[in-house]
Enzyme design. Sequence first.
Site, mmCIF file in Angstrom:
data_model
loop_
_atom_site.group_PDB
_atom_site.id
_atom_site.type_symbol
_atom_site.label_atom_id
_atom_site.label_comp_id
_atom_site.label_asym_id
_atom_site.label_seq_id
_atom_site.Cartn_x
_atom_site.Cartn_y
_atom_site.Cartn_z
ATOM 1 N N LEU A 37 0.825 -1.210 0.000
ATOM 2 C CA LEU A 37 0.000 0.000 0.000
ATOM 3 C C LEU A 37 0.860 1.261 0.000
ATOM 4 O O LEU A 37 1.712 1.451 0.865
ATOM 5 C CB LEU A 37 -0.924 -0.001 1.217
ATOM 6 C CG LEU A 37 -1.918 1.166 1.317
ATOM 7 C CD1 LEU A 37 -2.897 1.134 0.152
ATOM 8 C CD2 LEU A 37 -2.661 1.123 2.649
ATOM 9 N N ASP A 38 0.629 2.128 -1.000
ATOM 10 C CA ASP A 38 1.299 3.423 -1.128
ATOM 11 C C ASP A 38 2.817 3.300 -1.213
ATOM 12 O O ASP A 38 3.542 4.231 -0.852
ATOM 13 C CB ASP A 38 0.920 4.346 0.045
ATOM 14 C CG ASP A 38 -0.527 4.798 -0.021
ATOM 15 O OD1 ASP A 38 -1.116 4.721 -1.113
ATOM 16 O OD2 ASP A 38 -1.065 5.220 1.009
ATOM 17 N N GLU A 39 3.326 2.179 -1.699
ATOM 18 C CA GLU A 39 4.771 1.989 -1.795
ATOM 19 C C GLU A 39 5.205 1.564 -3.201
ATOM 20 O O GLU A 39 6.311 1.059 -3.399
ATOM 21 C CB GLU A 39 5.250 0.967 -0.767
ATOM 22 C CG GLU A 39 5.070 1.433 0.678
ATOM 23 C CD GLU A 39 5.687 0.488 1.688
ATOM 24 O OE1 GLU A 39 6.471 -0.393 1.276
ATOM 25 O OE2 GLU A 39 5.391 0.628 2.887
#
Length: 285
Positions: free
Chosen positions: A227-229
């Site tokens: 997530l979000d990486e």
Amino acid sequence: MTEASFILTLISAPLPGIIAAISTAIADLGGNITETNQHWDRPADRFFLRVAFVGPGGLTVAAVERALAPTVEKLGLDLYVVDAARPPRIVAMVSKFDHALLHLLYQIRVGWLRADVVAIVSNHEGARRIAEHEGIPFVHLPVTPETKPQQEAALLDLVEETGTELVVLARYMQVLSDDLTRSLSGRAINIHHSFLPAFKGANPYKQAYQRGVKLIGATSHYVTADLDEGPIIEQDVARISHADSADDLVAIGRDTESRVLARAVKSHLERRVLLCGARTVVFAK
């Protein structure tokens, strides 16, 4: 007859003669190069190339690929050619906050972004009025833990049926499953607040205000299971001060998010972004 236009991208080992071979093949087709960018990533030992060129009217992607086939085979190139005259098809996804979506649609309307939005997908009804105003099909896919698998399957069906080349998460506030992120690998872009690493969860801008931060920003990246990486495409920051309220931070943050997402989408659609493991090579115009 109107000239044809193309964008060629490739990734390969850094072998000598790549640019010469590509340029010669384009010239033999009667083509003329209008822009070229290249990068040798030495730590990864990979070579990245983007070439924009025009050719005689009637020249097709298939004909370009045939002309380049001997070079591709000889040098082991991972090469991709697209028709630059055809607007790519995208699906925009949004939840309740519509600022990034509206900015995206505006940039398409004025021609800064060249794209055909084939659908607006949302887990809420609020975006329906935007879709109707723009004349874009609206697809309502409400998500609960029980319905998530079938709604994600419906999204994938929509992507395949419409020939969608990019899914844009314009503040779509649902976490995609690992299976969906794998299916959309390299074809889905997200936006989130960055430079606020300590402020996760709800109301990050309120938390930032309470801590007295001096910079807020946004990051646009490819969607992955982490997530979000995912690999980062575009980032920006805005300086703030003690005089800014929590509401000011929200407004500044929304403006930054909208601009960063639009720039990331533009770079992707113009084939300026090439993946290099967990990183990206982004060729500026």
